[in-house]
Design a protein around this motif. Structure first.
Motif, PDB file in Angstrom:
ATOM      1  N   SER A 156      -3.874 -15.217  10.000  1.00 60.79           N
ATOM      2  CA  SER A 156      -5.022 -14.665  10.718  1.00 60.79           C
ATOM      3  C   SER A 156      -5.389 -13.277  10.204  1.00 60.79           C
ATOM      4  N   LEU A 157      -4.390 -12.488   9.825  1.00 64.17           N
ATOM      5  CA  LEU A 157      -4.655 -11.147   9.304  1.00 64.17           C
ATOM      6  C   LEU A 157      -5.409 -11.212   7.976  1.00 64.17           C
ATOM      7  N   PHE A 158      -4.949 -12.063   7.072  1.00 65.42           N
ATOM      8  CA  PHE A 158      -5.623 -12.183   5.781  1.00 65.42           C
ATOM      9  C   PHE A 158      -6.927 -12.967   5.904  1.00 65.42           C
ATOM     10  N   PHE A 159      -7.018 -13.831   6.884  1.00 63.87           N
ATOM     11  CA  PHE A 159      -8.268 -14.540   7.166  1.00 63.87           C
ATOM     12  C   PHE A 159      -9.358 -13.549   7.561  1.00 63.87           C
ATOM     13  N   ALA A 160      -8.990 -12.592   8.412  1.00 64.26           N
ATOM     14  CA  ALA A 160      -9.940 -11.546   8.795  1.00 64.26           C
ATOM     15  C   ALA A 160     -10.284 -10.662   7.605  1.00 64.26           C
ATOM     16  N   GLY A 161      -9.283 -10.338   6.787  1.00 65.24           N
ATOM     17  CA  GLY A 161      -9.551  -9.538   5.597  1.00 65.24           C
ATOM     18  C   GLY A 161     -10.490 -10.235   4.632  1.00 65.24           C
ATOM     19  N   GLY A 162     -10.343 -11.551   4.509  1.00 62.64           N
ATOM     20  CA  GLY A 162     -11.238 -12.300   3.636  1.00 62.64           C
ATOM     21  C   GLY A 162     -12.679 -12.272   4.100  1.00 62.64           C
ATOM     22  N   TRP A 164     -14.037  -9.683   6.052  1.00 59.68           N
ATOM     23  CA  TRP A 164     -14.563  -8.322   6.134  1.00 59.68           C
ATOM     24  C   TRP A 164     -14.678  -7.631   4.784  1.00 59.68           C
ATOM     25  N   PHE A 165     -13.839  -7.985   3.822  1.00 56.70           N
ATOM     26  CA  PHE A 165     -13.900  -7.350   2.508  1.00 56.70           C
ATOM     27  C   PHE A 165     -14.699  -8.229   1.551  1.00 56.70           C
ATOM     28  N   ARG A 166     -15.618  -7.618   0.844  1.00 57.72           N
ATOM     29  CA  ARG A 166     -16.504  -8.373  -0.035  1.00 57.72           C
ATOM     30  C   ARG A 166     -15.841  -8.708  -1.370  1.00 57.72           C
ATOM     31  N   ARG A 167     -14.976  -7.845  -1.865  1.00 62.32           N
ATOM     32  CA  ARG A 167     -14.318  -8.063  -3.150  1.00 62.32           C
ATOM     33  C   ARG A 167     -12.834  -7.747  -3.027  1.00 62.32           C
ATOM     34  N   HIS A 168     -12.062  -8.379  -3.902  1.00 63.25           N
ATOM     35  CA  HIS A 168     -10.611  -8.143  -3.951  1.00 63.25           C
ATOM     36  C   HIS A 168     -10.010  -8.236  -2.543  1.00 63.25           C
ATOM     37  N   GLN A 169     -10.310  -9.332  -1.890  1.00 63.93           N
ATOM     38  CA  GLN A 169      -9.938  -9.467  -0.474  1.00 63.93           C
ATOM     39  C   GLN A 169      -8.433  -9.381  -0.254  1.00 63.93           C
ATOM     40  N   PHE A 170      -7.655 -10.023  -1.107  1.00 54.27           N
ATOM     41  CA  PHE A 170      -6.204 -10.033  -0.899  1.00 54.27           C
ATOM     42  C   PHE A 170      -5.613  -8.638  -1.074  1.00 54.27           C
TER      43      PHE A 170
END
Length: 260
Positions: A156-162, A164-170
């Motif tokens: 869920s944390l990385f799902f949200a990051g994916g 909200w962040f447009r590039r280099h999400q990980f």
């Protein structure tokens, strides 16, 4: 685009998404299964048991789940594919839940199947080389089932990051979580110093009796245990829903902006 959730359209959308990345799933499965087979064969000479299998599985589950979740909304952010994302004949809710299903339960089922095949191949090779089998991989063991809850939270944390962040999400998600952890740690230390600083001073002062100190430490331990229970409850039961909520809001916002 219809603004409601249709189960048939949702299933068709999920099927389409998985079919679109079928080639990458196949190549990833071959790479993961091959790596698992080779690693298990190599550890077989040293007598590695089920503990090593479980550790290896959890590494693939958590690392792969984080990478998969972080890249879930890449086509929503890309200038080349955002139009295709926007024009999909599905509602925002259907798009969101199809990606959530693929990045959470979908990856868990996928890695279980691929890892099982890798273990099977590795054990066959081990039998041909060494002449013996060891305890087989059990994806439903209590140790692995207990880890599923933590995997959902990490996903869920990385799902949200994916979202909200447009590039280099990980990479940005890892950096954000690292900074968040450091900030929370510093905040906890400062809060503990402010709240309990005077009590520690009184407890260790020479004019206080030993009974006051004992009573202080007893109350402090009870307070600390209560705080830990609250933090654990928030972590286990609110982290994932909160991340999913802000992800959904971000997806809705992105669709509105892309439509303008």
């Amino acid at each position: 685009m219809n603004e409601y959730f249709n189960i048939r359209r949702f299933l068709l959308l999920t099927k389409r998404e998985e079919f679109m990345r079928l080639h990458s799933l196949v190549f990833s499965a071959l790479a993961i299964a091959g790596s698992v087979a080779v690693l298990l064969l190599l550890t077989g000479f040293r007598g590695g048991g089920t503990e090593y299998m479980n550790t290896l599985f959890l590494m693939f589950l958590f690392a792969g789940g984080a990478l998969t979740a972080a890249g879930t909304f890449r086509n929503m952010h890309s200038r080349d594919t955002c139009h295709d994302w926007l024009m999909l004949p599905a509602s925002t809710e259907e798009k969101f839940f199809s990606r959530l299903l693929a990045a959470s339960a979908g990856w868990w089922l996928y890695i279980n199947l691929v890892f099982f095949v890798g273990v099977l191949v590795g054990e066959i090779l081990r039998f041909l080389v060494i002449g013996e089998f060891r305890a087989f991989f059990n994806p439903l063991s209590p140790v692995l089932l207990r880890a599923v809850h933590h995997y959902i939270i990490l996903q869920s944390l990385f799902f949200a990051g994916g979202a909200w962040f447009r590039r280099h999400q990980f990479l940005k998600s890892v950096l954000f979580l690292s900074l968040l952890g450091i900030s929370l740690g510093l905040f906890s230390l400062i809060a503990a110093r402010i709240i309990f600083g005077s009590y520690f001073h009184e407890a260790f002062s020479f004019d206080m009796s030993i009974h006051v100190g004992d009573r202080f430490f007893g109350n402090t331990l009870e307070t600390g245990e209560l705080i830990l229970r609250i933090v654990k409850t928030l972590y286990l039961w609110l982290t994932a829903p909160f991340c999913w909520l802000i992800t959904y809001l971000r997806v809705r916002e992105a669709e509105v902006k892309n439509a303008l």
